[in-house]
Design an enzyme around this catalytic site. Structure first.
Site, PDB file in Angstrom:
ATOM      1  N   HIS A   1       0.836  -1.265  -0.125  1.00 53.44           N
ATOM      2  CA  HIS A   1       0.035   0.011   0.078  1.00 53.44           C
ATOM      3  C   HIS A   1       0.995   1.165   0.054  1.00 53.44           C
ATOM      4  O   HIS A   1       1.826   1.273   0.825  1.00 53.44           O
ATOM      5  CB  HIS A   1      -0.815  -0.038   1.102  1.00 53.44           C
ATOM      6  CG  HIS A   1      -2.284  -0.976   0.886  1.00 53.44           C
ATOM      7  ND1 HIS A   1      -1.897  -2.298   0.499  1.00 53.44           N
ATOM      8  CD2 HIS A   1      -3.429  -0.788   0.957  1.00 53.44           C
ATOM      9  CE1 HIS A   1      -3.258  -2.560   0.352  1.00 53.44           C
ATOM     10  NE2 HIS A   1      -4.015  -1.734   0.681  1.00 53.44           N
TER      11      HIS A   1
ATOM     12  N   LYS B   1     -13.559   5.859   6.159  1.00 55.19           N
ATOM     13  CA  LYS B   1     -13.946   7.088   5.082  1.00 55.19           C
ATOM     14  C   LYS B   1     -15.644   7.150   4.997  1.00 55.19           C
ATOM     15  O   LYS B   1     -15.978   8.028   4.835  1.00 55.19           O
ATOM     16  CB  LYS B   1     -13.148   6.728   3.820  1.00 55.19           C
ATOM     17  CG  LYS B   1     -13.713   7.627   2.875  1.00 55.19           C
ATOM     18  CD  LYS B   1     -12.556   7.741   1.662  1.00 55.19           C
ATOM     19  CE  LYS B   1     -12.690   6.521   0.911  1.00 55.19           C
ATOM     20  NZ  LYS B   1     -13.965   6.511  -0.005  1.00 55.19           N
TER      21      LYS B   1
HETATM   22  P1  PGA Z   1      -7.242  -0.619  -0.183  1.00 51.18           P
HETATM   23  O1  PGA Z   1      -6.576  -0.397   1.143  1.00 51.18           O
HETATM   24  O2  PGA Z   1      -7.697   0.702  -0.743  1.00 51.18           O
HETATM   25  O3  PGA Z   1      -6.172  -1.347  -0.860  1.00 51.18           O
HETATM   26  O4  PGA Z   1      -8.539  -1.585   0.101  1.00 51.18           O
HETATM   27  C1  PGA Z   1      -7.079   0.499   2.090  1.00 51.18           C
HETATM   28  C2  PGA Z   1      -6.265   0.836   2.937  1.00 51.18           C
HETATM   29  O5  PGA Z   1      -5.329   0.269   3.395  1.00 51.18           O
HETATM   30  O6  PGA Z   1      -6.188   2.193   3.342  1.00 51.18           O
END
Ligand code: PGA
Length: 902
Positions: free
Chosen positions: A140, A569
């Site tokens: 990520h 979110k």
């Molecule tokens: P994702 O991860 O967008 O890959 O689902 C979200 C995050 O870890 O903030």
């Protein structure tokens, strides 16, 4: 005009008690003077001391008072780099002082604490016999630092350790202070920003360095320590998982080739590590038959090795190891497809499985154990090697697959259509979908035809499952065991993945009343508030299908993944946290009814808005019954370097994760049933009010989207080259469609950090029973953990600085109105938190974190002020490349200083 620094600025009083920070800060100053020149040094010092004065309330915050107005663009870049490096070195110093280590966060302490509750060692061992604890590394994109910078930092950490040991020279005879100075000078002259795009292959290579340098040696060492603590040898319950090369959700660059590469490179690293280990043992185990009694099994192994070297004829252990080495070299050649790094002089047959290799190593170990007090077999390199083979197999790390449910839907629809089974799957309702998918799962006839034409998407999804099946054949079934379904919201979402697995033979229909076999587990990722609420009923319905019930019972456990960032979110901090807790709690009886152990996979990031904060506390704060010795947690971005960057730090963090899992599984609940009911009702109310406030601001306010896009550097963040995947899944600019990472990251940059707290203030202030709130805050680990994270985020946010970003918003009237609501919400959260925790100021009860944050603040403010100026110029169309570079550097520097911002 150049501003000269007043004399006092150069001798600014110390703002930290941490001697390492002062030492490294001084050396950095020396480096800046030596390599950046006297002018830059003086400017930097002036800005630093003016900022410290402001942080102490000794000076106002006009730009003219800051010294920043004297910087030209080149100075700005250099200055930003200097402050970034200071933060990096301060992080290093803090990590060394154990700011990150939590008291009692180790297995020995957990065992003692459990004993005090009457839970004995046998109960701990029993739990561990069916435990699985896995940090799962993902790519990520929140790590802003280049690997080269991190490597330099780690070398400084190593040198500082020598200093601690009282040494004045390195092993090579270099003077220590000079060596550290040199490393800092190298840091200063290393470009911090990546210029080229990052590819998945880079991410695979990057994560492998952690396996080679840290996990491969550290896990066996930890197990050896735990064996001493537990007085027994538990199975390898702690493993390290990997998403890189398997996570395709929103990343079109992860394809079958990347999956093959991730596993192939992993196998290479694991086997090379074992070969090194065996080579080392060969040097060590020089026992002679003239002096030691050697059991027949070892003599047989020695004989089978074909090692006829005369000098080793009385050294059966060495000969046995030569044979093992030869077989491993053949395994390497067969699986990795190239000659091993150190070829074998002997010929050997490749091992078919890691179990076969382990078997031979155990023969050697048993031979050593059979003499004297057995000391040669335990605690040494051989024991650790056996543990490594058990833990890492031939695949190194289990690679998870992940894709979005919407993709599966489309692919299955196309397969059904081309096969002539169903013309419009997408038009079917959920019941009809389930019925159809179950019919298909009941037979082994694949839907895909070799001669059919499919869309690019379907072709690549089919290629991936076939690559997974091939991986099972090559590296064994442990190489891939989990398939995560993003945005899962129904039973059919799970069944669709089983259909895809069937295409590659990874789902086999049951025959003659036997349950089907699923070589890879389909796992739902619930990540909106509504989906978390629906999770128990979806899983009930899934387990209610007889074929699924059969698969799950036979496997003994099932995983559910829960998403922290997206639920945040969607619903704001407290609602997300509470919904995750409630879903975990409500899932537990569903699993009990299905006769399967529950394994929760926590998808969390570093920032509080993405589930960040102390993992030790967070795991313990899980509802009782929901851990059961099984837990997986994502570790991503900057968190990977912070938690696993060096062996010592990795050991500390893996100890913390393991001990917290033991405590969460075995420690009695800290609160009575009555309190649990009262507290839960209170949380429902708090969550409802926080949700309303958050949704109203973020999704119900005209112009909010524009406000967010203009106030924060979100657009500029999307341009950072910090990950292989695109910043957004779609072209839409709706907040719903934005990925959670840039959402959280950009709020952090502007120091608002809204996802970490907005809505909580309104909920706390509307909550009337303040005594109940204080009671909960004092006695309930769930709320303690939630409030601790809230407090950290409030302490790192600064709405005074955030206000500096307001001029970036085009519609000033709307901007001020929205900002006014944010400011008010912050104040309410601040006041509510102090009331609930009985403090008169933030972090009053956490002096270490308080000092850490206070030290950082004066270094972040100038960076924020510069960032705003650069953003203004950039958005006004100035196209000097240094402006864009300055923005990116400032993002980098602020993220480094805030530590867990992404
Ligand atoms: P994702 O991860 O967008 O890959 O689902 C979200 C995050 O870890 O903030």
């Amino acid at each position: 005009m150049e501003r000269t620094a007043p004399a006092s600025a150069q001798a600014a009083p110390a703002i930290t008690q941490n001697p390492d920070i002062r030492y490294l800060g001084r050396l950095l100053g020396d480096v800046i003077r030596a390599y950046g020149g006297d002018k830059l040094y003086k400017q930097t010092e002036y800005i630093r001391s003016a900022s410290v004065d402001r942080a102490r309330g000794l000076q106002g915050a006009d730009l003219t008072d800051t010294g920043l107005d004297a910087l030209n663009l080149d100075d700005t870049l250099n200055f930003t780099r200097g402050f970034m490096l200071f933060s990096m070195l301060a992080n290093l110093a803090e990590d060394r002082q154990g700011v990150a280590a939590e008291p009692g966060a180790d297995v020995a302490s957990a065992v003692e604490r459990l004993a005090a509750h009457g839970v004995d060692r046998d109960a701990v061992l029993d739990l561990l016999s069916h435990s699985l604890i896995v940090p799962v590394l993902t790519a990520h994109p929140t790590e802003v630092r280049r690997k080269s910078m991190i490597d330099h930092k780690n070398r400084i950490a190593d040198l500082m350790q020598l200093k601690d040991a009282g040494r004045t020279e390195t092993a090579e005879g270099e003077q220590l202070d000079e060596a550290i100075f040199r490393q800092i000078a190298l840091l200063w002259q290393t470009r911090p920003l990546r210029r080229e795009k990052l590819f998945v292959q880079d991410e695979i290579d990057n994560v492998l360095t952690y396996f080679r340098d840290v996990f491969l040696p550290v896990l066996p060492a930890l197990y050896a320590r735990w064996e001493r603590v537990l007085g027994a040898r538990p199975h390898s319950f702690l493993r390290v998982g990997n998403w890189i090369g398997g996570d395709r959700d929103g990343n079109p660059f992860v394809q079958a080739d990347q999956l093959r590469s991730a596993l192939g490179r992993g196998c290479d690293a694991a086997l090379a590590f074992y070969m090194e280990g065996i080579h080392g043992l060969g040097a060590e185990l020089s026992l002679s038959t003239e002096l030691a009694h050697v059991p027949q099994a070892v003599l047989d192994l020695a004989e089978a090795s074909g090692d006829a070297s005369p000098s080793r004829q009385d050294e059966p252990y060495r000969r046995a190891l030569s044979g093992i080495y030869a077989r491993l070299a053949a395994t390497y050649a067969a699986l990795v497809g190239k000659a091993p790094p150190r070829p074998s002089a002997l010929k050997g047959e490749a091992y078919a499985t890691p179990g076969d290799l382990r078997h031979d190593l155990v023969v050697v170990a048993q031979g050593l154990a059979s003499e004297g007090d057995g000391a040669l077999s335990t605690g040494g390199a051989l024991g650790r090697l056996i543990r490594a083979v058990e833990t890492f197999g031939f695949h190194l790390a289990t690679l998870d697959m992940r894709q979005n449910s919407a993709v599966h839907e489309r692919v299955v629809a196309e397969l059904l259509k081309v096969a002539g089974v169903e013309a419009d799957y997408l038009a079917l309702d959920e019941y009809a979908r389930i019925a159809l998918l179950r019919r298909e799962l009941a037979n082994n006839r694949p839907l895909g035809g070799r001669f059919s034409d499919y869309s690019e998407e379907t072709t690549s999804e089919l290629a991936i499952v076939h690559a997974a099946a091939q991986a099972h054949r090559t590296y064994g079934p442990q190489s891939i065991t989990h398939y995560i379904i993003s945005k899962a919201e129904s039973v059919s979402d799970l069944l669709e993945v089983n259909i895809l697995l069937k295409e590659a033979g990874l789902w086999q229909a049951g025959t003659d009343g036997a349950p089907p076999q699923a070589a890879i587990m389909a796992i739902p990722l619930f990540e909106t508030i509504a989906d978390l609420e629906a999770a128990p009923s979806i899983m009930t319905a899934y387990f209610g299908l007889p074929e699924i019930a059969g698969v799950v019972k036979a496997r003994g456990h099932q995983e559910v993944m829960i998403g922290y960032s997206d639920s945040n979110k969607d619903g704001g901090y407290i609602t997300s946290t509470w919904s995750l807790y409630k879903a975990s709690q409500a899932l537990e009886p569903v699993f009990a009814d299905a006769g399967a152990a529950m394994q929760l996979f926590h998808g969390r990031g570093g920032a509080v808005g993405r589930g960040g904060g102390s993992a030790f506390k967070a795991i313990q704060a899980q509802p009782r019954g929901s851990v059961q010795g099984r837990i997986r947690i994502t570790e991503q971005g900057e968190v990977i370097a912070a938690k696993f960057g060096t062996r010592d730090v990795a050991m500390t963090n893996l100890e913390a994760m393991t001990s917290a899992t033991l405590l969460a599984s075995l420690e009695p609940d800290g609160i009575s049933d009555r309190d649990a009911a009262r507290f839960s009702a209170a949380m429902d109310e708090l969550s409802k009010n926080a949700f309303a406030a958050y949704r109203d601001l973020v999704y119900g306010t005209d112009g909010f989207k524009e406000f967010f896009r203009q106030l924060t550097p979100i657009q500029e963040i999307s341009g950072l080259k910090i990950g292989s995947r695109p910043a957004s899944r779609t072209k839409s600019n709706a907040i719903e469609d934005l990925r959670a990472i840039p959402w959280v990251f950009s709020w952090a940059q502007a120091r608002v950090m809204l996802p970490g707290w907005y809505g909580v203030g309104q909920a706390l202030s509307a909550f009337e029973d303040k005594a109940l709130l204080a009671d909960m805050g004092q006695h309930w680990s769930f709320l303690q953990s939630a409030l601790a994270n809230l407090e950290m985020v409030l302490a790192k946010s600064d709405l005074g600085i955030a206000a500096r970003y307001l001029p970036l918003v085009e519609d000033q009237a709307a901007g001020e109105a929205i900002f006014g609501r944010i400011r008010e919400g912050w104040q309410q959260a601040h006041d509510g938190l102090l009331a609930a925790t009985g403090q008169s100021r933030l972090l009053e009860k956490n002096p270490a974190l308080d000092e850490s944050i206070r030290l950082r603040l004066p270094y972040i403010e100038p960076l924020n002020l510069l960032q705003v100026e650069l953003l203004k110029r950039h958005r006004a169309g100035e196209d000097d490349a240094r402006i864009k570079e300055g923005i990116e550097l400032s993002i980098n520097a602020i993220a480094t200083a805030l530590r867990n911002s992404g």
